[in-house]
Design an enzyme around this catalytic site. Structure first.
Site, PDB file in Angstrom:
ATOM      1  N   GLU A 201       0.846  -1.195   0.000  1.00 54.33           N
ATOM      2  CA  GLU A 201       0.000   0.000   0.000  1.00 54.33           C
ATOM      3  C   GLU A 201       0.884   1.249   0.000  1.00 54.33           C
ATOM      4  O   GLU A 201       2.025   1.201   0.460  1.00 54.33           O
ATOM      5  CB  GLU A 201      -0.883  -0.087   1.267  1.00 54.33           C
ATOM      6  CG  GLU A 201      -1.722   1.089   1.617  1.00 54.33           C
ATOM      7  CD  GLU A 201      -2.881   1.318   0.670  1.00 54.33           C
ATOM      8  OE1 GLU A 201      -2.604   1.639  -0.497  1.00 54.33           O
ATOM      9  OE2 GLU A 201      -4.045   1.222   1.100  1.00 54.33           O
ATOM     10  N   ASP A 202       0.353   2.350  -0.514  1.00 53.05           N
ATOM     11  CA  ASP A 202       1.153   3.578  -0.509  1.00 53.05           C
ATOM     12  C   ASP A 202       1.139   4.271   0.850  1.00 53.05           C
ATOM     13  O   ASP A 202       2.162   4.677   1.362  1.00 53.05           O
ATOM     14  CB  ASP A 202       0.678   4.544  -1.605  1.00 53.05           C
ATOM     15  CG  ASP A 202      -0.814   4.865  -1.517  1.00 53.05           C
ATOM     16  OD1 ASP A 202      -1.530   4.236  -0.719  1.00 53.05           O
ATOM     17  OD2 ASP A 202      -1.272   5.745  -2.263  1.00 53.05           O
ATOM     18  N   ASP A 205      -3.539   6.089   6.362  1.00 50.53           N
ATOM     19  CA  ASP A 205      -3.966   7.403   6.829  1.00 50.53           C
ATOM     20  C   ASP A 205      -4.610   7.225   8.212  1.00 50.53           C
ATOM     21  O   ASP A 205      -3.916   7.092   9.198  1.00 50.53           O
ATOM     22  CB  ASP A 205      -4.935   7.955   5.776  1.00 50.53           C
ATOM     23  CG  ASP A 205      -5.094   9.445   5.851  1.00 50.53           C
ATOM     24  OD1 ASP A 205      -4.226  10.159   5.319  1.00 50.53           O
ATOM     25  OD2 ASP A 205      -6.078   9.900   6.454  1.00 50.53           O
ATOM     26  N   PHE A 254      -0.829  16.769   3.466  1.00 47.55           N
ATOM     27  CA  PHE A 254      -1.214  16.031   2.261  1.00 47.55           C
ATOM     28  C   PHE A 254      -0.003  15.901   1.347  1.00 47.55           C
ATOM     29  O   PHE A 254       0.570  16.893   0.908  1.00 47.55           O
ATOM     30  CB  PHE A 254      -2.385  16.695   1.533  1.00 47.55           C
ATOM     31  CG  PHE A 254      -3.100  15.705   0.668  1.00 47.55           C
ATOM     32  CD1 PHE A 254      -4.117  14.908   1.188  1.00 47.55           C
ATOM     33  CD2 PHE A 254      -2.712  15.519  -0.656  1.00 47.55           C
ATOM     34  CE1 PHE A 254      -4.740  13.940   0.399  1.00 47.55           C
ATOM     35  CE2 PHE A 254      -3.332  14.558  -1.446  1.00 47.55           C
ATOM     36  CZ  PHE A 254      -4.355  13.774  -0.918  1.00 47.55           C
ATOM     37  N   ARG A 267       0.824  11.849  -9.820  1.00 46.88           N
ATOM     38  CA  ARG A 267       1.367  10.478  -9.789  1.00 46.88           C
ATOM     39  C   ARG A 267       2.665  10.424 -10.600  1.00 46.88           C
ATOM     40  O   ARG A 267       3.506   9.567 -10.384  1.00 46.88           O
ATOM     41  CB  ARG A 267       0.354   9.485 -10.374  1.00 46.88           C
ATOM     42  CG  ARG A 267      -0.931   9.341  -9.537  1.00 46.88           C
ATOM     43  CD  ARG A 267      -1.636   8.046  -9.889  1.00 46.88           C
ATOM     44  NE  ARG A 267      -3.057   8.055  -9.558  1.00 46.88           N
ATOM     45  CZ  ARG A 267      -3.553   7.684  -8.375  1.00 46.88           C
ATOM     46  NH1 ARG A 267      -2.740   7.309  -7.423  1.00 46.88           N
ATOM     47  NH2 ARG A 267      -4.853   7.694  -8.167  1.00 46.88           N
TER      48      ARG A 267
END
Ligand code: HPA
Ligand code: MG
Length: 287
Positions: A201-202, A205, A254, A267
Site C-alpha cells: 500500500e502507498d 492514513d 497532504f 502520480r
C-alpha cells in the site's frame, strides 16, 4: 526453548506498572525472539537493532514506540521542512504547486531496499503473493518487488517465490458515512486461500481502509497476511493500526508524488512532496 542471548537487559518493574494502564495498542518495532514465564509474568525476549536484547513484560511492548532508542522505523518529524524544490528536478507543470520535497526518490529507493531485506529474511523459502493496492501503491510495489527479486538472485541458498496480484478499492458511492469499501479488479480473491499474502500500500492514513481490507481478505482464508506501507501518517484520529513493514512515518500533511495523487494529479512526480494551497486549488474537482 531457545538459548537466551548473553547480553540481556531488563525493563524495570516501575515502568511495567506505569504502562500496564496504557491504552496504546500493540506495536512492533523489534522482533520477538522468545517468550518465557517468570512466575505469573510472561516475559518477551526481544531482539533490537545493534545487537541489543531486551527482556520485557508483555504489555510494555505496546509502548516501545515512545522511546526513540527502540524505534526501528523511520520517522519524519512534524517540524521537518523538507528540501527546497530548487535542489531537485521537478516537472515544470508542477513547479508552482508544491511546498517542499519531503522524501526524495533516492531515499525512497534506499529505504525500500531495507524493507525488502526485512521481508526476505522473515518470509524466506515460503511462496509469497504480493498484492498491490492500486493506484497509489504501484510505484512502491514495483520497486519493492524489484529489490526482492534482486535478493532472490543474489542468495544461492534461500529465496522467496513470488506471485503478483493487484486490487483496487472503491468506497460505496453515496454512502460515505458507513465508510465501507469494495474490492474491484485483480484475480478472484479465493485464489488467496492458504497463501502468504503481502499487501503493498502507498499510505496508511486513519487506518480504517486497511482494517476493512484486512477483514475482507480474511474471509478468503489466506495462510497469513502482512502489510507493507510506504508511508504511515501521524493522524490524531488514527485507529492505531500499524503495518508490519513501514517505510516512513510522516506528519499529517497532504503528500503527493511517487504514485500518490491529489485528484489523479502528481502520480507522475518522482519525489514525495507536500502539496501547497495553490496546487490544491488548481487541481480541485469543481463542485
Ligand atoms: N496523499 C495522497 N493520498 C492520500 C493521502 C495523502 O496525503 N492521505 C490519504 N490518501
Ligand atoms: Mg492508497
Amino acid at each position: 526453548m531457545k538459548k537466551l542471548p548473553d547480553h540481556l537487559e531488563f525493563m524495570v518493574s516501575e515502568t511495567y506498572r506505569y504502562f500496564s494502564h496504557s491504552p496504546l495498542r500493540e506495536q512492533k518495532y523489534a522482533s520477538l525472539y522468545s517468550t518465557i514465564n517468570v512466575g505469573e509474568q510472561p516475559l518477551q525476549i526481544l531482539q533490537l537493532s545493534g545487537r541489543r536484547w531486551l527482556a520485557i513484560a508483555q504489555c510494555v511492548s505496546r509502548i516501545l514506540e515512545q522511546y526513540d532508542e527502540f524505534k526501528l522505523h523511520f520517522e519524519i518529524s512534524d517540524d521537518y521542512t523538507g528540501y527546497a524544490l530548487s535542489n531537485f528536478c521537478i516537472p515544470r507543470h508542477y513547479e508552482g504547486d508544491l511546498e517542499n520535497v519531503l522524501i526524495p526518490w533516492g531515499l525512497i529507493q534506499d529505504r525500500t531496499e531495507r524493507l525488502a531485506r526485512d521481508i526476505f529474511h522473515e518470509i524466506k523459502d515460503e511462496p509469497l503473493t504480493a498484492l498491490c493496492v492500486l493506484k497509489g501503491g504501484y510505484r512502491f510495489y514495483t520497486d519493492l518487488l524489484d529489490k526482492l527479486t534482486t535478493l532472490n538472485r543474489f542468495h544461492a541458498s534461500v529465496s522467496v517465490p513470488l506471485h503478483v496480484d493487484f486490487i483496487r478499492l472503491k468506497s460505496y458511492e453515496n454512502d460515505d458515512s458507513t465508510g465501507k469499501i469494495r474490492v474491484i479488479g485483480g484475480d478472484n480473491l479465493n485464489n488467496l486461500r492458504n497463501r502468504n499474502v503481502l499487501v503493498v500500500e502507498d499510505i496508511i492514513d486513519t487506518g480504517r481502509t486497511m482494517e476493512r481490507l484486512l477483514a475482507i481478505l480474511k474471509e478468503h482464508e489466506p495462510k497469513s497476511v502482512k502489510v507493507a506501507s510506504l508511508l504511515v501518517k501521524r493522524r490524531p484520529d488514527s485507529t492505531g493500526y500499524r503495518p508490519d513493514y513501514c517505510g516512513f512515518e510522516v506528519p499529517d500533511r497532504f503528500v503527493v508524488g511517487y504514485a500518490l495523487d491529489y485528484n489523479e494529479y502528481f502520480r507522475d512526480l518522482n519525489h514525495i512532496c507536500v502539496i501547497n494551497d495553490s496546487g490544491k486549488e488548481k487541481y480541485k474537482i469543481p463542485l
